[in-house]
Enzyme design. Structure first.
Site, PDB file in Angstrom:
ATOM      1  N   ALA A  32      50.616  24.484 -38.242  1.00 36.30           N
ATOM      2  CA  ALA A  32      49.677  24.837 -39.230  1.00 36.30           C
ATOM      3  C   ALA A  32      48.584  23.794 -39.483  1.00 36.30           C
ATOM      4  O   ALA A  32      48.498  22.658 -39.077  1.00 36.30           O
ATOM      5  CB  ALA A  32      50.251  25.095 -40.522  1.00 36.30           C
ATOM      6  N   GLY A  86      54.211  26.326 -37.455  1.00 35.05           N
ATOM      7  CA  GLY A  86      54.152  27.733 -37.843  1.00 35.05           C
ATOM      8  C   GLY A  86      53.768  28.407 -36.443  1.00 35.05           C
ATOM      9  O   GLY A  86      54.005  29.471 -36.356  1.00 35.05           O
ATOM     10  N   GLU A  94      57.022  29.455 -35.383  1.00 37.33           N
ATOM     11  CA  GLU A  94      57.688  30.616 -36.103  1.00 37.33           C
ATOM     12  C   GLU A  94      56.700  31.761 -35.790  1.00 37.33           C
ATOM     13  O   GLU A  94      57.404  32.810 -35.867  1.00 37.33           O
ATOM     14  CB  GLU A  94      57.346  30.131 -37.582  1.00 37.33           C
ATOM     15  CG  GLU A  94      57.993  29.121 -38.215  1.00 37.33           C
ATOM     16  CD  GLU A  94      57.550  28.721 -39.430  1.00 37.33           C
ATOM     17  OE1 GLU A  94      58.486  28.840 -40.338  1.00 37.33           O
ATOM     18  OE2 GLU A  94      56.617  27.984 -39.897  1.00 37.33           O
ATOM     19  N   GLU A 108      58.639  19.906 -39.088  1.00 39.96           N
ATOM     20  CA  GLU A 108      58.069  20.078 -40.426  1.00 39.96           C
ATOM     21  C   GLU A 108      58.487  18.883 -41.300  1.00 39.96           C
ATOM     22  O   GLU A 108      57.882  18.107 -42.313  1.00 39.96           O
ATOM     23  CB  GLU A 108      58.066  21.415 -41.206  1.00 39.96           C
ATOM     24  CG  GLU A 108      57.372  22.208 -40.785  1.00 39.96           C
ATOM     25  CD  GLU A 108      57.877  23.184 -39.870  1.00 39.96           C
ATOM     26  OE1 GLU A 108      57.381  24.252 -39.269  1.00 39.96           O
ATOM     27  OE2 GLU A 108      58.835  22.703 -39.066  1.00 39.96           O
TER      28      GLU A 108
END
Length: 258
Positions: free
Chosen positions: A65, A110, A113, A133
């Protein structure tokens, strides 16, 4: 139409490129919004039979991200951010048309993901996967804790998420995170090869496979009941009649999606 992604429709497959190579294709809110629009097109455009999500450039699929957007977020804003990610990635997961992640380079946070929200993953030999993370005092927020556990098992998933370690494409293959590992130059070729094989099958049956497989991991749905209903529904389709007749007549089936 798009600023942060690029799309190309080739042989009934929509190729969706995350197009921020100078930022290692990091997911910001504009990318997420445009990705959602592209997935809507996959749903609605009858010419599209499948999709491939990949990253522009040679270094990254999606390296994570855009952390610069996180610095000013409150608890409530952080939750809202995650909710948006959940909705978009679930929309990918539930798509009745197959969506493959073609992972070229880093798929972290992300990015990992996003890859896991696709129906399956193909990795280039230079791909790297991880949910780091915890290094930021965070946890995966776009469904990663759930999908990673489902794909590779609780023990490995917890180790990967708690250590923040990054694994290679070969390790991801051994752990069941990806289906195939190929040379970087063969990545989209392999995705296309698999999708052309899937395109030859009955589209409604493919959609029902996706629905039933997703139901297996949904605690609110009886997967076996879903399978019974979807199996029965197949008998009301022209494609099932065509498939059975073609099998008996020893000829290739010509499916129409009806």
């Amino acid at each position: 139409m798009y600023h942060t992604i690029k799309t190309e429709l080739t042989d009934n497959t929509l190729f969706i490129y995350i197009n921020r190579p100078d930022k290692l294709n990091a997911l910001n809110q504009e990318v997420m919004s445009e990705l959602a629009l592209a997935i809507d097109e996959v749903y609605s455009n009858k010419e599209i039979k499948s999709a491939v999500i990949t990253g522009k450039g040679e270094k990254a699929f999606v390296a994570g991200a855009d952390i610069s957007e996180f610095l000013t977020l409150s608890t409530e804003q952080g939750t809202d951010l995650a909710k948006k990610g959940h909705v978009i990635f679930k929309h990918i997961e539930d798509c009745p048309k197959p969506i493959i992640a073609a992972v070229n380079g880093f798929a972290l946070g992300g990015g990992c993901e996003l890859a896991m929200a696709c129906h399956f993953r193909i990795a280039a030999t230079n791909a790297k996967f991880g949910q780091p993370e915890v290094n930021l005092g965070l946890i995966p927020g776009y469904g990663g804790t759930q999908r990673l556990t489902a794909l590779i098992g609780k023990g490995k998933a917890m180790e990967l998420m708690m250590t923040g370690d990054i694994i290679t494409a070969e390790e991801a293959l051994q752990w069941g995170l990806v289906n195939h590992v190929v040379a970087p130059g063969d990545l989209l070729l392999k995705a296309t090869e698999l999708l052309q094989k899937i395109h030859a099958k009955a589209p409604l049956a493919i959609a029902r496979v996706i629905k039933c497989a997703n139901a297996a991991l949904d605690k609110d749905i009886d997967g076996y009941e879903t399978e019974l209903n979807e199996f029965g529904a197949c008998f009301g389709t022209k494609d099932m009649q065509e498939g059975a007749e073609a099998f008996i007549q020893k000829r290739p089936a010509q499916f129409t999606g009806n």
